[in-house]
Motif scaffolding. Structure first.
Motif, PDB file in Angstrom:
ATOM      1  N   ARG A   1     -50.474 -45.373-140.457  1.00  0.00           N
ATOM      2  CA  ARG A   1     -51.387 -45.020-139.374  1.00  0.00           C
ATOM      3  C   ARG A   1     -50.580 -44.498-138.187  1.00  0.00           C
ATOM      4  O   ARG A   1     -51.067 -43.760-137.357  1.00  0.00           O
ATOM      5  CB  ARG A   1     -52.210 -46.236-138.985  1.00  0.00           C
TER       6      ARG A   1
ATOM      7  N   HIS B   1     -41.988 -45.520-142.865  1.00  0.00           N
ATOM      8  CA  HIS B   1     -43.080 -44.789-143.505  1.00  0.00           C
ATOM      9  C   HIS B   1     -44.001 -44.173-142.455  1.00  0.00           C
ATOM     10  O   HIS B   1     -44.042 -44.586-141.308  1.00  0.00           O
ATOM     11  CB  HIS B   1     -43.903 -45.743-144.391  1.00  0.00           C
TER      12      HIS B   1
ATOM     13  N   GLY C   1     -53.438 -49.787-136.649  1.00  0.00           N
ATOM     14  CA  GLY C   1     -53.959 -48.589-135.995  1.00  0.00           C
ATOM     15  C   GLY C   1     -53.416 -48.388-134.591  1.00  0.00           C
ATOM     16  O   GLY C   1     -53.575 -47.319-134.009  1.00  0.00           O
TER      17      GLY C   1
ATOM     18  N   ASP D   1     -38.450 -56.154-143.541  1.00  0.00           N
ATOM     19  CA  ASP D   1     -39.840 -55.832-143.892  1.00  0.00           C
ATOM     20  C   ASP D   1     -40.009 -55.957-145.409  1.00  0.00           C
ATOM     21  O   ASP D   1     -39.373 -55.236-146.172  1.00  0.00           O
ATOM     22  CB  ASP D   1     -40.181 -54.409-143.432  1.00  0.00           C
TER      23      ASP D   1
ATOM     24  N   CYS E   1     -40.093 -49.713-139.404  1.00  0.00           N
ATOM     25  CA  CYS E   1     -40.683 -49.062-140.580  1.00  0.00           C
ATOM     26  C   CYS E   1     -40.092 -47.680-140.789  1.00  0.00           C
ATOM     27  O   CYS E   1     -39.639 -47.037-139.855  1.00  0.00           O
ATOM     28  CB  CYS E   1     -42.199 -48.985-140.426  1.00  0.00           C
TER      29      CYS E   1
ATOM     30  N   LEU F   1     -39.031 -57.440-136.536  1.00  0.00           N
ATOM     31  CA  LEU F   1     -39.211 -56.989-137.925  1.00  0.00           C
ATOM     32  C   LEU F   1     -38.466 -55.663-138.111  1.00  0.00           C
ATOM     33  O   LEU F   1     -38.449 -54.826-137.202  1.00  0.00           O
ATOM     34  CB  LEU F   1     -40.711 -56.781-138.216  1.00  0.00           C
TER      35      LEU F   1
ATOM     36  N   TRP G   1     -48.590 -63.599-143.467  1.00  0.00           N
ATOM     37  CA  TRP G   1     -48.512 -62.161-143.792  1.00  0.00           C
ATOM     38  C   TRP G   1     -47.416 -61.897-144.823  1.00  0.00           C
ATOM     39  O   TRP G   1     -47.607 -61.166-145.794  1.00  0.00           O
ATOM     40  CB  TRP G   1     -48.258 -61.357-142.506  1.00  0.00           C
TER      41      TRP G   1
ATOM     42  N   THR H   1     -42.496 -55.186-147.326  1.00  0.00           N
ATOM     43  CA  THR H   1     -43.418 -54.249-147.998  1.00  0.00           C
ATOM     44  C   THR H   1     -42.640 -53.114-148.662  1.00  0.00           C
ATOM     45  O   THR H   1     -41.550 -52.742-148.220  1.00  0.00           O
ATOM     46  CB  THR H   1     -44.445 -53.648-147.016  1.00  0.00           C
TER      47      THR H   1
ATOM     48  N   ASN I   1     -51.812 -56.417-140.274  1.00  0.00           N
ATOM     49  CA  ASN I   1     -50.440 -56.086-139.909  1.00  0.00           C
ATOM     50  C   ASN I   1     -49.702 -57.311-139.384  1.00  0.00           C
ATOM     51  O   ASN I   1     -50.323 -58.243-138.896  1.00  0.00           O
ATOM     52  CB  ASN I   1     -50.437 -54.998-138.835  1.00  0.00           C
ATOM     53  N   PRO I   2     -48.376 -57.276-139.464  1.00  0.00           N
ATOM     54  CA  PRO I   2     -47.594 -58.400-138.924  1.00  0.00           C
ATOM     55  C   PRO I   2     -47.588 -58.361-137.402  1.00  0.00           C
ATOM     56  O   PRO I   2     -47.951 -57.364-136.796  1.00  0.00           O
ATOM     57  CB  PRO I   2     -46.198 -58.116-139.472  1.00  0.00           C
TER      58      PRO I   2
ATOM     59  N   HIS J   1     -46.734 -55.151-130.968  1.00  0.00           N
ATOM     60  CA  HIS J   1     -47.758 -54.497-131.779  1.00  0.00           C
ATOM     61  C   HIS J   1     -49.073 -55.237-131.608  1.00  0.00           C
ATOM     62  O   HIS J   1     -49.111 -56.459-131.623  1.00  0.00           O
ATOM     63  CB  HIS J   1     -47.296 -54.521-133.243  1.00  0.00           C
TER      64      HIS J   1
HETATM   65  C1  AOF Z   1     -42.680 -51.680-137.306  1.00  0.00           C
HETATM   66  N1  AOF Z   1     -43.091 -52.047-136.078  1.00  0.00           N
HETATM   67  O1  AOF Z   1     -44.548 -53.007-134.711  1.00  0.00           O
HETATM   68  C2  AOF Z   1     -45.004 -53.091-137.013  1.00  0.00           C
HETATM   69  C3  AOF Z   1     -44.522 -52.733-138.313  1.00  0.00           C
HETATM   70  O2  AOF Z   1     -49.584 -47.954-141.096  1.00  0.00           O
HETATM   71  P1  AOF Z   1     -49.382 -48.983-140.047  1.00  0.00           P
HETATM   72  O3  AOF Z   1     -49.051 -48.375-138.717  1.00  0.00           O
HETATM   73  O4  AOF Z   1     -50.548 -49.936-139.916  1.00  0.00           O
HETATM   74  O5  AOF Z   1     -48.095 -49.813-140.498  1.00  0.00           O
HETATM   75  C4  AOF Z   1     -48.171 -51.110-140.902  1.00  0.00           C
HETATM   76  C5  AOF Z   1     -46.934 -51.538-141.627  1.00  0.00           C
HETATM   77  O6  AOF Z   1     -45.775 -51.310-140.835  1.00  0.00           O
HETATM   78  C6  AOF Z   1     -46.989 -53.040-141.866  1.00  0.00           C
HETATM   79  O7  AOF Z   1     -47.525 -53.358-143.129  1.00  0.00           O
HETATM   80  C7  AOF Z   1     -45.533 -53.450-141.778  1.00  0.00           C
HETATM   81  O8  AOF Z   1     -44.852 -53.216-143.006  1.00  0.00           O
HETATM   82  C8  AOF Z   1     -45.001 -52.489-140.712  1.00  0.00           C
HETATM   83  N2  AOF Z   1     -45.224 -53.074-139.416  1.00  0.00           N
HETATM   84  N3  AOF Z   1     -43.357 -52.078-138.413  1.00  0.00           N
HETATM   85  O9  AOF Z   1     -41.696 -50.955-137.431  1.00  0.00           O
HETATM   86  C9  AOF Z   1     -44.216 -52.729-135.875  1.00  0.00           C
HETATM   87  N4  AOF Z   1     -46.180 -53.728-136.848  1.00  0.00           N
END
Ligand code: AOF
Ligand code: ZN
Length: 342
Positions: A86, A83, A53, A108, A81, A78, A143, A110, A29-30, A49
């Protein structure tokens, strides 16, 4: 809104510091930091973060802010997310907390999590992107590269004498660089998910491949040995100082695919000449950190074995940095593969 913008930049600087806390691993993860400002612009929540997980930065910061987040601003390195992985989605957590505005550093990249800014705007949240964008992206450079390329970033580390030798005449271990350069390599190792060598290096050098100067709480990189020759059971790479993976393959594409699947986003290629040549032929070396020792060994293996140029053209390096480290010189650059005939 010049006042507001200055406040956002200050908050983003703080979020960047949070993102780089030593307990934020450079893994799957980032690294992300988040600061919550209340309606009046006062900091009421901070979070970062701590790896796959664990809760996302926004969720940690919102929990600290509680009701004070209502009508306030979330400043995050960032894009939040959208989605359910985890954890998440952070877009929903921000809306539920009543945040009125979100300030984002890096988008982001991804497919699954990206697009949170649009989701937030659709819910009536004011979103501003690109605040200290390049700085935020730099925190997650490997990343970001890896998720775009679908494979880990590969940095090749070489230590060679002025006449290009990486070992003495008998091929055995020779201390080529001085103590300052050797200490620096441990810092370099603490920045990657895996250190990769070939079986030949284990048989000749018996390296330990550990990080002796890692910051407290930093993740230990995976030691990876590539090749099919059996390793002596007392090889140092098999000790209990760090996990070790043996990959019975000579194909760099396969090695990197395996490591990417294991969540590794940055690989340090440490040896030796056969493995390095295979990765270069496959155009899978992205960066080079080259220590040049002011020493003429006169004989011994050079940095690349069985080298064949890529597509008939020499490979170039765009030099980004040159420094004197102790008595040695360090050159850092990005590898540039040219088209044949150019
Ligand atoms: C955020 N805030 O602090 C981070 C993000 O399924 P997960 O929980 O492991 O989600 C990982 C993905 O979420 C990671 O690939 C990246 O696109 C995003 N990370 N997003 O809103 C955060 N660490
Ligand atoms: Zn999230």
């Amino acid at each position: 809104m010049a006042d507001g913008e200055a406040r956002w930049v200050m908050a983003m600087r703080e979020a960047l510091t949070l993102a780089q806390e030593p307990d934020a691993p450079l893994g799957e993860n980032p690294r992300v930091g988040c600061v919550i400002l209340d309606r009046d612009g006062a900091i009421v929540g901070r979070g970062h973060h701590r790896g796959a997980g664990t809760p996302h930065a926004e969720v940690v910061a919102l929990a600290q802010a509680g009701d004070a987040a209502r009508g306030g601003t979330a400043v995050v390195t960032l894009e939040p997310c959208r989605h359910v992985g985890r954890t998440g989605p952070c877009t929903a957590a921000l809306v539920q907390a009543g945040v009125a505005a979100v300030v984002v550093g890096q988008q982001d990249p991804t497919d699954e999590a990206g697009g949170g800014a649009r989701t937030l705007r659709g819910q009536g949240v004011e979103v501003t992107g690109g605040v200290l964008g390049p700085e935020c992206e730099r925190v997650n450079a490997a990343w970001t590269f890896a998720v775009r390329a679908g494979r880990p970033l590969v940095t090749w580390k070489v230590a060679a004498s002025l006449d290009g030798r990486v070992a003495g005449p008998d091929g055995g271990p020779t201390s080529i660089t001085g103590p300052a350069a050797r200490a620096e390599v441990h810092v370099l190792r603490s920045d990657v998910g895996a250190i990769v060598v070939g079986t030949g290096t284990v048989l000749v050098d018996d390296p330990e491949l550990t990080v002796r100067l890692a910051a407290q709480g930093a993740a230990i990189p995976l030691r990876v040995v590539v090749g099919s020759r059996p390793l002596p059971p007392d090889a140092r790479v098999l000790d209990d100082q760090a996990p070790t993976l043996v990959i019975d393959s000579h194909d760099p594409v396969q090695v990197l695919a395996d490591l990417f699947d294991r969540g590794i986003r940055h690989v340090l290629l440490e040896g030796g000449p056969t493995l390095a040549a295979a990765f270069l032929r496959a155009q899978l070396v992205d960066r080079v950190e080259w220590y040049l020792a002011p020493l003429l060994l006169g004989d011994g293996p050079v940095a690349l074995a069985d080298w064949a140029t890529v597509g008939g053209a020499p490979v170039g390096v765009d030099v980004e940095d040159v420094a004197i480290v102790g008595e040695d010189v360090r050159v850092v650059g990005r590898v540039r593969y040219q088209q044949a005939g150019l």
